[in-house]
Write an enzyme that holds these catalytic residues in place. Structure first.
Site, PDB file in Angstrom:
ATOM      1  N   GLU A  34       6.345 -60.531 -64.685  1.00 45.68           N
ATOM      2  CA  GLU A  34       5.369 -59.736 -65.450  1.00 45.68           C
ATOM      3  C   GLU A  34       5.078 -58.452 -64.678  1.00 45.68           C
ATOM      4  O   GLU A  34       4.718 -58.494 -63.510  1.00 45.68           O
ATOM      5  CB  GLU A  34       4.090 -60.564 -65.668  1.00 45.68           C
ATOM      6  CG  GLU A  34       2.900 -59.794 -66.223  1.00 45.68           C
ATOM      7  CD  GLU A  34       3.164 -59.085 -67.537  1.00 45.68           C
ATOM      8  OE1 GLU A  34       3.471 -59.745 -68.524  1.00 45.68           O
ATOM      9  OE2 GLU A  34       3.074 -57.820 -67.559  1.00 45.68           O
ATOM     10  N   LEU A  38      -0.994 -60.875 -66.432  1.00 41.78           N
ATOM     11  CA  LEU A  38      -0.723 -62.054 -67.261  1.00 41.78           C
ATOM     12  C   LEU A  38      -1.626 -61.990 -68.496  1.00 41.78           C
ATOM     13  O   LEU A  38      -2.750 -61.500 -68.435  1.00 41.78           O
ATOM     14  CB  LEU A  38      -1.022 -63.336 -66.472  1.00 41.78           C
ATOM     15  CG  LEU A  38      -0.035 -63.688 -65.363  1.00 41.78           C
ATOM     16  CD1 LEU A  38      -0.537 -64.909 -64.589  1.00 41.78           C
ATOM     17  CD2 LEU A  38       1.364 -63.959 -65.918  1.00 41.78           C
ATOM     18  N   CYS A  42      -2.318 -59.061 -75.858  1.00 43.83           N
ATOM     19  CA  CYS A  42      -3.318 -59.885 -76.549  1.00 43.83           C
ATOM     20  C   CYS A  42      -4.579 -60.077 -75.709  1.00 43.83           C
ATOM     21  O   CYS A  42      -5.683 -59.761 -76.141  1.00 43.83           O
ATOM     22  CB  CYS A  42      -2.707 -61.233 -76.905  1.00 43.83           C
ATOM     23  SG  CYS A  42      -3.902 -62.456 -77.442  1.00 43.83           S
ATOM     24  N   GLY A 180      -3.731 -44.182 -89.890  1.00 47.61           N
ATOM     25  CA  GLY A 180      -3.146 -45.488 -90.207  1.00 47.61           C
ATOM     26  C   GLY A 180      -4.208 -46.469 -90.660  1.00 47.61           C
ATOM     27  O   GLY A 180      -5.072 -46.847 -89.879  1.00 47.61           O
ATOM     28  N   GLU A 203      -4.513 -42.569 -94.351  1.00 44.87           N
ATOM     29  CA  GLU A 203      -3.435 -43.540 -94.589  1.00 44.87           C
ATOM     30  C   GLU A 203      -2.368 -42.890 -95.483  1.00 44.87           C
ATOM     31  O   GLU A 203      -2.681 -42.337 -96.533  1.00 44.87           O
ATOM     32  CB  GLU A 203      -4.006 -44.802 -95.238  1.00 44.87           C
ATOM     33  CG  GLU A 203      -2.990 -45.748 -95.849  1.00 44.87           C
ATOM     34  CD  GLU A 203      -1.920 -46.251 -94.887  1.00 44.87           C
ATOM     35  OE1 GLU A 203      -2.256 -46.753 -93.816  1.00 44.87           O
ATOM     36  OE2 GLU A 203      -0.718 -46.097 -95.239  1.00 44.87           O
ATOM     37  N   ARG A 273       3.620 -50.646 -84.418  1.00 45.61           N
ATOM     38  CA  ARG A 273       4.072 -50.889 -83.056  1.00 45.61           C
ATOM     39  C   ARG A 273       5.586 -51.008 -83.031  1.00 45.61           C
ATOM     40  O   ARG A 273       6.191 -51.410 -84.016  1.00 45.61           O
ATOM     41  CB  ARG A 273       3.429 -52.174 -82.509  1.00 45.61           C
ATOM     42  CG  ARG A 273       1.907 -52.116 -82.506  1.00 45.61           C
ATOM     43  CD  ARG A 273       1.299 -53.406 -81.961  1.00 45.61           C
ATOM     44  NE  ARG A 273       1.639 -53.642 -80.574  1.00 45.61           N
ATOM     45  CZ  ARG A 273       0.916 -53.205 -79.541  1.00 45.61           C
ATOM     46  NH1 ARG A 273      -0.185 -52.498 -79.740  1.00 45.61           N
ATOM     47  NH2 ARG A 273       1.286 -53.460 -78.312  1.00 45.61           N
ATOM     48  N   ASP A 313       6.763 -60.361 -80.374  1.00 45.69           N
ATOM     49  CA  ASP A 313       6.853 -59.057 -81.047  1.00 45.69           C
ATOM     50  C   ASP A 313       8.242 -58.437 -80.925  1.00 45.69           C
ATOM     51  O   ASP A 313       8.690 -57.731 -81.827  1.00 45.69           O
ATOM     52  CB  ASP A 313       5.843 -58.069 -80.447  1.00 45.69           C
ATOM     53  CG  ASP A 313       4.412 -58.345 -80.894  1.00 45.69           C
ATOM     54  OD1 ASP A 313       4.179 -59.405 -81.502  1.00 45.69           O
ATOM     55  OD2 ASP A 313       3.527 -57.497 -80.627  1.00 45.69           O
ATOM     56  N   ALA A 321       0.072 -62.814 -82.106  1.00 47.55           N
ATOM     57  CA  ALA A 321       0.064 -63.638 -80.891  1.00 47.55           C
ATOM     58  C   ALA A 321       0.416 -65.084 -81.193  1.00 47.55           C
ATOM     59  O   ALA A 321       1.200 -65.711 -80.465  1.00 47.55           O
ATOM     60  CB  ALA A 321      -1.307 -63.561 -80.230  1.00 47.55           C
ATOM     61  N   HIS A 446     -21.689 -80.453 -96.723  1.00 48.70           N
ATOM     62  CA  HIS A 446     -22.521 -79.490 -97.448  1.00 48.70           C
ATOM     63  C   HIS A 446     -23.778 -79.215 -96.644  1.00 48.70           C
ATOM     64  O   HIS A 446     -24.355 -80.152 -96.087  1.00 48.70           O
ATOM     65  CB  HIS A 446     -22.896 -80.065 -98.815  1.00 48.70           C
ATOM     66  CG  HIS A 446     -23.854 -79.200 -99.566  1.00 48.70           C
ATOM     67  ND1 HIS A 446     -23.442 -78.043-100.201  1.00 48.70           N
ATOM     68  CD2 HIS A 446     -25.188 -79.298 -99.764  1.00 48.70           C
ATOM     69  CE1 HIS A 446     -24.504 -77.477-100.775  1.00 48.70           C
ATOM     70  NE2 HIS A 446     -25.573 -78.218-100.521  1.00 48.70           N
TER      71      HIS A 446
HETATM   72  P1  NAI Z   1       0.280 -51.621 -89.368  1.00 44.73           P
HETATM   73  O1  NAI Z   1       1.722 -51.712 -89.645  1.00 44.73           O
HETATM   74  O2  NAI Z   1      -0.624 -52.754 -89.704  1.00 44.73           O
HETATM   75  O3  NAI Z   1      -0.333 -50.342 -90.122  1.00 44.73           O
HETATM   76  C1  NAI Z   1       0.109 -49.035 -89.890  1.00 44.73           C
HETATM   77  C2  NAI Z   1      -0.335 -48.177 -91.052  1.00 44.73           C
HETATM   78  O4  NAI Z   1      -0.121 -46.807 -90.711  1.00 44.73           O
HETATM   79  C3  NAI Z   1       0.438 -48.439 -92.329  1.00 44.73           C
HETATM   80  O5  NAI Z   1      -0.484 -48.673 -93.370  1.00 44.73           O
HETATM   81  C4  NAI Z   1       1.229 -47.151 -92.529  1.00 44.73           C
HETATM   82  O6  NAI Z   1       1.421 -46.836 -93.888  1.00 44.73           O
HETATM   83  C5  NAI Z   1       0.347 -46.127 -91.854  1.00 44.73           C
HETATM   84  N1  NAI Z   1       1.018 -44.894 -91.378  1.00 44.73           N
HETATM   85  C6  NAI Z   1       2.216 -44.801 -90.765  1.00 44.73           C
HETATM   86  N2  NAI Z   1       2.465 -43.511 -90.423  1.00 44.73           N
HETATM   87  C7  NAI Z   1       1.403 -42.774 -90.816  1.00 44.73           C
HETATM   88  C8  NAI Z   1       1.035 -41.393 -90.724  1.00 44.73           C
HETATM   89  N3  NAI Z   1       1.829 -40.514 -90.138  1.00 44.73           N
HETATM   90  N4  NAI Z   1      -0.147 -40.991 -91.232  1.00 44.73           N
HETATM   91  C9  NAI Z   1      -0.970 -41.895 -91.836  1.00 44.73           C
HETATM   92  N5  NAI Z   1      -0.675 -43.201 -91.947  1.00 44.73           N
HETATM   93  C10 NAI Z   1       0.481 -43.654 -91.430  1.00 44.73           C
HETATM   94  O7  NAI Z   1       0.186 -51.245 -87.817  1.00 44.73           O
HETATM   95  P2  NAI Z   1      -1.031 -51.311 -86.799  1.00 44.73           P
HETATM   96  O8  NAI Z   1      -2.328 -51.295 -87.513  1.00 44.73           O
HETATM   97  O9  NAI Z   1      -0.753 -50.271 -85.799  1.00 44.73           O
HETATM   98  O10 NAI Z   1      -0.851 -52.746 -86.156  1.00 44.73           O
HETATM   99  C11 NAI Z   1       0.325 -53.063 -85.419  1.00 44.73           C
HETATM  100  C12 NAI Z   1       0.573 -54.547 -85.396  1.00 44.73           C
HETATM  101  O11 NAI Z   1      -0.407 -55.208 -84.652  1.00 44.73           O
HETATM  102  C13 NAI Z   1       0.607 -55.147 -86.773  1.00 44.73           C
HETATM  103  O12 NAI Z   1       1.900 -55.599 -87.028  1.00 44.73           O
HETATM  104  C14 NAI Z   1      -0.352 -56.277 -86.727  1.00 44.73           C
HETATM  105  O13 NAI Z   1       0.258 -57.444 -87.196  1.00 44.73           O
HETATM  106  C15 NAI Z   1      -0.745 -56.429 -85.269  1.00 44.73           C
HETATM  107  N6  NAI Z   1      -2.189 -56.647 -85.172  1.00 44.73           N
HETATM  108  C16 NAI Z   1      -2.715 -57.803 -85.656  1.00 44.73           C
HETATM  109  C17 NAI Z   1      -4.062 -58.022 -85.629  1.00 44.73           C
HETATM  110  C18 NAI Z   1      -4.605 -59.269 -86.209  1.00 44.73           C
HETATM  111  O14 NAI Z   1      -3.852 -60.213 -86.404  1.00 44.73           O
HETATM  112  N7  NAI Z   1      -5.880 -59.350 -86.516  1.00 44.73           N
HETATM  113  C19 NAI Z   1      -4.990 -57.040 -85.064  1.00 44.73           C
HETATM  114  C20 NAI Z   1      -4.338 -55.851 -84.622  1.00 44.73           C
HETATM  115  C21 NAI Z   1      -2.986 -55.693 -84.672  1.00 44.73           C
END
Ligand code: NAI
Length: 469
Positions: A34, A38, A42, A180, A203, A273, A313, A321, A446
């Protein structure tokens, strides 16, 4: 002299460390390499710290909005530096815990950057610049992912933040643009808005959280709008420049090409990402990646090169995660020679920690409609749920989606308070191939939020109870 191991895991995040624990339990002499801390993204700069700050912001907002419940004195203040320090304490504890778990399972840890140099051989560059050769039978690549960078929006973590920077800000920005409207943008935008920042989400697509059915996202957007969040959908960020006052002047453009200007204190970029598959020596040993750099693996997490596996990932979506951890477990079983071990789960839950939360297992309605699957659904609104009323959280609903003929649950969707917790029972039901009838036959305590699931199941069987057919 080269170190000798049965298995080496590159990356100590939720994929890598879980894989290493299992490998240790299976009697494999295991090393985790690593380069940072560690726990990976996440624990250190992702899920855990974000949920800590999100929770703190929800506590603040709940107290501030408590007048309806007779809680007065809403003149609350936020000490963001203290909040961030509290969050750092949690990550510190958990990271230390992982070190203990690895040690307890006889797994060694080497702090450094690993690179494949040949079949079964790695070179690890240590912090002091020296190198160490490691020889092993199996290599697991669990190197995770990194925020994508938009050209011209280089992260300085002062004005242009990624999720890491956004979780370390100790002074609340008055204004924030979030590029985004995906999971990170909506979760962290929500958090900042609750703390009092004026947030604008930019967005590119025509709606935020476009991976979910629109009716699941609507309550979140509506609640954010009440907090003053602006949603500029169908807009792309073009460029930014610093104003004389030290603010960021951001130029965005709508789908017709019309530009507009926003002046904000900070910009959070959350546009997805990318996999950490560069500079790992993959090309040297011939490990195949796709056009985006994700390592290609089969159901047993094997790459195209014998003895090299990849999880988490770095192998692609969903970048979650818990998916990485499951793959880590399966991968360890495959390496240890367990017959039948494969990544064959029925569903992987997906949660968005906004207010209200969104949580799902299984496909979206729009996906099922597109595939022509014959389904029946049952829905129950939290507004009709006693426990939701007692907690003053009546937004949202739970929906169960079943195969029309067999009643087998294909998916469950929840938008509302505690959705992240409610979805666990739905995952269990889908994994066990339960029907709506099975859930409807179960006695639920309940008053609980979980009764929304029972009511959705009853509705899906055609026999709703606390709602009129
Ligand atoms: P994401 O893929 O969820 O969303 C990125 C957004 O940015 C999309 O809606 C896309 O259309 C938009 N976009 C792309 N280029 C753009 C631009 N130039 N201008 C404006 N909008 C644009 O990616 P995000 O939010 O960065 O998350 C990355 C990863 O992290 C995800 O795959 C997610 O699964 C994971 N994650 C999961 C969480 C959870 O499970 N609660 C919390 C945070 C992240």
């Amino acid at each position: 002299m080269a170190l000798q191991y049965d298995a080496v895991v590159i990356g100590g995040g939720p994929g890598g460390y879980v894989c290493a624990i299992r490998l240790g339990q299976f009697g494999q002499k295991t090393l985790v390499v690593e380069q940072a801390k560690l726990g990976g993204v996440c624990l250190n700069v992702g899920c855990i710290p974000s949920k800590a700050l999100i929770h703190a912001s929800k506590v603040y907002r709940k107290a501030k909005d408590g007048a309806a419940m007779g809680i007065l004195g809403q003149d609350l203040r936020i000490d963001l530096a203290k909040m961030v320090a509290w969050k750092d304490g949690i990550t510190g504890k958990l990271t230390g815990g992982i070190g203990g778990l690895l040690k307890g399972n006889k797994v060694d840890v080497l702090q450094g950057r690993g690179e494949l140099t040949g079949p079964g051989t790695l070179l690890v560059t240590l912090a002091d610049g020296t190198t160490q050769t490691v020889q092993t039978k199996s290599i697991v690549i669990a190197t995770g992912s990194t925020p994508i960078q938009i050209p011209g929006f280089e992260y300085d973590q002062e004005t242009i933040l990624n999720s890491t920077g956004a979780l370390a800000v100790t002074e609340l920005p008055a204004t924030l643009a979030v590029l985004g409207g995906g999971v990170i943008g909506m979760e962290l935008g929500d958090m900042y808005a609750r703390l009092g920042t004026q947030v604008t989400v930019v967005e590119a697509l025509d709606r935020v959280l476009a991976m979910f059915d629109p009716d699941l996202v609507r309550p979140v957007v509506q609640k954010q709008a009440k907090l003053g969040v602006k949603h500029m959908t169908g807009h792309k960020a073009l460029r930014w420049e610093k104003t004389v006052e030290g603010k960021a002047s951001l130029t965005v453009q709508d789908s017709k090409g019309t530009p507009s200007q926003l002046v904000v204190d900070k910009i959070l970029v959350a546009v997805g990402r990318r996999p950490n598959s560069r500079a790992l020596g993959l090309e040297k040993v011939g490990v195949a990646v796709d056009a985006k750099g994700f390592i290609l693996v089969d159901k047993q997490l094997r790459t195209n090169v014998a003895g090299i596996y990849a999880i988490g990932d770095v192998v692609g979506n969903p970048m979650l995660a818990h998916k990485a951890s499951k793959e880590g477990e399966v991968c360890a079983e495959v390496i240890a020679g367990h017959k039948g071990a494969a990544m064959d789960v029925a569903c992987i839950p997906n949660v968005v920690y906004t207010d209200p939360e969104i949580a799902t297992v299984g496909p979206m309605l729009f996906e099922l409609e597109a595939s022509g699957t014959k389904i029946r659904t049952g829905r129950f609104h939290f507004a009709a749920l006693g426990r939701a009323m007692t907690a003053n959280v009546t937004e949202g609903f739970a929906r169960m989606i079943c195969d029309d003929k067999t009643g087998v649950i294909l998916g469950v969707q929840v938008v509302g308070a505690e959705a992240s917790e409610l979805i666990a029972q739905a995952g269990l039901a889908v994994e066990m191939a339960a029907t709506a009838e099975d859930v409807a036959l179960t006695v639920f305590a309940h008053p609980t939020m979980a009764e929304a699931m029972l009511e959705a199941a009853l509705a899906a069987t055609g026999h709703p109870l606390h709602q009129v057919k």
